[in-house]
Structures are given as structure tokens and as C-alpha cells.
Write an enzyme that holds these catalytic residues in place. Structure first.
Site, PDB file in Angstrom:
ATOM      1  N   HIS A 143       0.830  -1.207   0.000  1.00 22.90           N
ATOM      2  CA  HIS A 143       0.000   0.000   0.000  1.00 22.90           C
ATOM      3  C   HIS A 143       0.862   1.253   0.000  1.00 22.90           C
ATOM      4  CE1 HIS A 143       1.129  -0.704   4.188  1.00 22.90           C
ATOM      5  NE2 HIS A 143       0.906   0.583   4.412  1.00 22.90           N
ATOM      6  N   GLU A 149       4.736   7.761   6.957  1.00 19.50           N
ATOM      7  CA  GLU A 149       4.555   6.723   7.979  1.00 19.50           C
ATOM      8  C   GLU A 149       5.857   6.509   8.727  1.00 19.50           C
ATOM      9  OE1 GLU A 149       2.547   2.956   6.906  1.00 19.50           O
ATOM     10  OE2 GLU A 149       4.400   1.965   7.562  1.00 19.50           O
ATOM     11  N   HIS A 188       4.972   0.589  -0.071  1.00 20.82           N
ATOM     12  CA  HIS A 188       5.781  -0.228   0.828  1.00 20.82           C
ATOM     13  C   HIS A 188       5.037  -1.484   1.249  1.00 20.82           C
ATOM     14  CE1 HIS A 188       3.648   2.864   3.189  1.00 20.82           C
ATOM     15  NE2 HIS A 188       3.535   1.949   4.145  1.00 20.82           N
ATOM     16  N   GLU A 213      -6.771   4.688   8.541  1.00 22.18           N
ATOM     17  CA  GLU A 213      -6.361   3.461   7.853  1.00 22.18           C
ATOM     18  C   GLU A 213      -7.368   3.061   6.790  1.00 22.18           C
ATOM     19  OE1 GLU A 213      -3.371   0.578   8.733  1.00 22.18           O
ATOM     20  OE2 GLU A 213      -3.256   2.548   7.814  1.00 22.18           O
TER      21      GLU A 213
END
Length: 472
Positions: A143, A149, A188, A213
Site C-alpha cells: 500500500h 509513515e 511499501h 487506515e
């Protein structure tokens, strides 16, 4: 008339010349107090989560009254400073605590995930977080996000990988206490290794409080919504090659664990100019009188340009010193132990909250605060910031480096006290040099419904005493 004027002038000049000259070092008269001194009333937490024989009540000293209606006793045991707040609390400070235990969990065949964002803590506008668990071999679907992140490994081991917009590749393993960082938009992968039977658990941090999310860009989910003839044309293969694409994203799903050696998983050797993982667990913490700290930001973890952090431990009775962060909010995550924080929000507004492992605090920029260990074990937590650089201002250092007369004029303390202020940041401070001893008052009836005279019923250390104990 003229003679009188000359004589008067001479007399005035003579008086002026005879007067002692003004001195810049002359002592100014002591300032007269304009308000009474701050209260010396003790404001320790009145109980703790381990107080099995106590019924918490909203009473502190002569304030408050018992609860006559229903009560969530277990929740009140965890939050003594909410039910019976210190008398130093004042005003209306928004809630800055969120337990991950209250986050709605999403369960999958390969693990689970729960999040905290601005919907849970409205003031948390700059940072959101996800707590994720993967069974051994399980995969977090490939994703990418519109936000960067940053991750901290809580337990177990994972293998992560990314491909940059320039086509450079990075793949590595990450273990407990280690980090990874992927810039916004970088695709990633995350897969739990079977180094341990349980798999892995980690904390994900995103540099936007509105992150969810549920809005992640997922590989399977995307291709499930693209005509297969378009997919075939894109990859220059027959459309039948994609007949088994799942009809929707899987998010977290079980799979075969990756090979033990990361190099066996590489399509090509790593060739990115920076590393996207960081072995924080291998960094020695700086020791202080009250614990340890590690700081990691873009000066050490070069890839992490939007997130910085400090990993801090505080020994029993110790405290993360009074401080603030000039321009960035602090997102705090408690890994182990028990703590309390009082935030000062200016204009006489202050609020105290209690924290246990798995809880989150969100402290706005420039709010003064401390983190005190109120438990009987070492406290461990993360301070996380939406900034490539870690910065804080120490109250003790500020006062120690300010002209003493200014400090005395404000705080009415003497030179001996000021001399003890540290000119260096202490970060974590040990217990006070002298702690008061307490004995049960014969005149104050128990307000906590206890039947024991043991101090241990209230706390394992000398900083948690109810007001029914008086200083000798």
C-alpha cells in the site's frame, strides 16, 4: 526680588550637590505581595490502579462528596486525578488522553489494527496513530498513503520494503525498539517474520491528525477496480493471468513467512541513498539521575524528515522534567508503567491526567508539562513530534541561565535555591533530595472506604498519599 532669586537658586544647587549620587546597584525595596502565596496542600494521587481495597471517591481534603449513583470503579481506579483532581488544576483544558483500549479494533485472519485520530481526540490535529498486530508470516497488504509513515516496533520482527519514485529499492528487517519511515506516497510492504511464534506488533505514526487506515491506497483493492483488459495491457500479458485477483482488498492476511536472511528476498541489492530503517534499540540511552533518554530525528535518522521522537525511561519516583516544545505538539505513547501529566495551557488553565501502558497523550505546542512516574516499576514512553528536529525548552535551564534577581522577583526564592537550578537540561530528574514522612491523622476519618492502616494500601512508594496523612 532679583537678589532673592539668586540666593534661592544657589541654595537649591547646594542641596542637590550635597545629596549622594544615585547608584545603579542600589537595592530596590522588597516587592510587596499582590496575591497570596501558592498553596502548600499535598496533591499526590489518592490511589492507583492496584488499590484493590479502595472505593474511589471524588473527595480531596474538605472538597467534594461521595458518589451516590452508579460508578465504574475500575475506570476510576485508573484515573485518580480525574475523579479527585489536584487543587492546582483549574479552568477548562480539553481532554488530552486517549487509551488505545477504547479504539474500535478491526480483526482479520492475519491479525488486527486499531487507530487513534482527530475523531477520538479533537485537539490532535497534527498526528494520528495505528497499533497493528501481524501473526507470524502475515502480510499488511502492499500500500501507500498521502501521509508519511513512521513506525516503532513493540514486539517481534518484520520485513519491510519500499521502492522510491526514482526506482531505487530498500528492504530490511526491523526488530523490537527499532524504527522505519516511509515518505508520503512511497509504496511499501510489511510482513511479520516467524522469528517468534507470535509474529509482531508495532506502532504506526502518521503526520496528519485526520489520517485514517480506511483511506489507505491498497494494491489488491486498486486492481480489483480496474478493468482486466486494462491490467493486461499495462503488464503486457494475457488477461487470464489475473483471473484470481481477489474482489476486494485484504488489508491483513496470512501467508508463508519470508526467508530468514533478508538478502534472499531482494530482487536487486538495496540502492537508495538513505536507509529507511533505524536501529534505535542499538543506541545507548543517555543516563540521568532519574532514568534514560534517546533522541532520534533527521540528524541521526536521515530519511525521517517529518517525524522525530524521544524514547524515555523514568525510574520510580522520577520525573520527566518540567518543559515545553516551542512549535510542535507532543504525541506521547506509554509502553510500560504508570504516569501522570499536568498540562499548563496558559491563563491559569491546568489539567492533570493519569496514564497506563497503551495510553496516548496529546499535548499542544508550548503547553508546559511534566511526566511523573506514579507506579512501582520503570516508566517507559515515547515522545513523538511532527518535525524533522527534536526541540524542547527546560524550565530549570531557563531559570538557571536568567539573571538571578529577575528569578527572585518572580518566585520569591533565595540565592541558595537558584544555585541548585541546573544550567544543563536534566531531561529526567530523580526523586526529591528530601521526601516528607507521613503518619495517619487521628482526627481525619478515612474517605476512601479502607480498613487498613498500611501505607502500602495506597501506593508502593512515598509519593502517593491521601490527605488523611499529615506531614510530621
Amino acid at each position: 526680588m532679583h537678589s532673592w532669586s539668586v540666593l534661592s537658586t544657589l541654595a537649591i544647587l547646594s542641596t542637590a550637590l550635597a545629596a549622594p549620587p544615585l547608584s545603579e546597584t542600589s537595592s530596590a525595596p522588597a516587592p510587596s505581595p499582590t496575591v497570596p502565596p501558592a498553596s502548600n496542600d499535598p496533591n499526590y494521587p489518592l490511589w492507583n490502579p492496584r488499590s484493590s481495597d479502595i472505593t474511589p471517591e471524588p473527595i480531596r481534603g474538605g472538597l467534594g462528596a461521595t458518589i451516590l449513583g452508579p460508578q465504574n470503579r475500575l475506570l476510576d481506579l485508573q484515573n485518580p486525578d480525574a475523579l479527585a483532581p489536584p487543587t492546582t488544576d483549574n479552568g477548562d483544558v480539553p481532554n488530552f488522553k486517549w487509551p488505545f483500549s477504547l479504539s474500535h479494533n478491526r480483526l482479520y485472519t492475519g491479525g488486527w489494527a486499531r487507530q487513534q485520530n482527530v475523531k477520538d481526540v479533537p485537539s490532535a490535529t497534527d498526528i494520528a496513530a495505528v497499533n497493528m498486530r501481524l501473526k507470524a508470516g502475515a502480510i499488511r497488504e502492499m500500500h501507500w498513503h498521502i501521509d508519511a509513515e513512521w513506525a516503532y516496533m513493540l514486539a517481534g520482527y518484520v520485513r519491510v520494503s519500499t521502492v522510491t519514485p526514482d526506482g531505487k529499492v530498500y528492504l530490511a528487517d526491523v526488530g523490537p525498539g527499532d524504527l522505519w519511515y516511509f515518505p508520503a506516497g512511497f509504496p511499501h510492504s510489511i510482513q511479520a517474520k516467524n522469528t517468534t511464534d507470535e509474529g509482531a506488533e508495532f506502532l504506526l505514526i502518521f503526520d496528519s491528525g485526520s489520517f485514517s487506515e480506511g483511506s489507505t491506497f491498497l494494491l489488491i483493492d486498486w486492481l480489483a477496480h480496474v478493468p482486466k483488459e486494462v491490467i493486461a495491457k499495462n503488464f503486457q500479458v494475457d488477461a487470464s493471468a489475473f483471473d484470481r485477483i481477489p474482489s476486494r482488498g485484504l488489508f491483513i492476511f496470512p501467508s508463508i513467512p519470508p526467508p530468514p536472511d533478508a538478502t534472499d528476498d531482494m530482487v536487486v541489492p538495496n540502492d537508495t541513498p538513505v536507509n529507511y530503517t533505524y536501529p534505535l534499540s542499538q543506541v545507548n540511552g543517555t543516563k540521568t539521575a532519574g532514568g534514560t533518554y534517546k533522541v532520534v530525528d533527521s540528524t541521526t535518522f536521515t530519511a525521517s524528515t517529518t517525524i522525530s521522537a524521544a524514547e524515555i525511561t523514568v525510574e520510580v519516583n522520577g520525573i520527566r522534567e518540567l518543559h515545553w516544545h516551542p512549535t510542535e505538539p507532543e504525541w506521547t505513547y506509554f509502553i510500560s508503567g504508570e504516569a501522570r501529566i499536568t498540562v499548563y495551557a496558559s491563563s491559569s488553565n491546568a489539567r492533570t491526567s493519569d496514564f497506563q501502558a497503551g495510553d496516548i497523550a496529546y499535548i499542544p505546542p508550548s503547553f508546559g508539562h511534566y511526566v511523573e512516574n506514579t507506579g512501582n516499576t520503570t516508566l517507559k514512553f515515547l515522545e513523538i513530534f511532527k518535525s524533522g528536529l527534536f526541540r524542547d525548552v527546560s524550565l530549570s535551564q531557563w531559570l538557571a541561565l536568567t539573571p538571578p534577581e529577575l528569578v527572585k522577583a518572580h518566585l520569591q526564592v533565595d540565592d541558595a535555591t537558584i544555585a541548585k537550578f541546573s544550567r544543563d537540561k536534566q531531561v529526567v530528574v530523580g526523586p526529591a533530595q528530601s521526601a516528607p514522612t507521613y503518619t495517619r491523622s487521628q482526627s481525619h476519618q478515612s474517605q476512601l472506604h479502607v480498613e487498613t492502616d498500611s501505607i502500602d494500601a495506597y501506593s508502593p512508594h512515598m509519593q502517593n498519599f491521601p490527605p488523611e496523612f499529615e506531614e510530621k
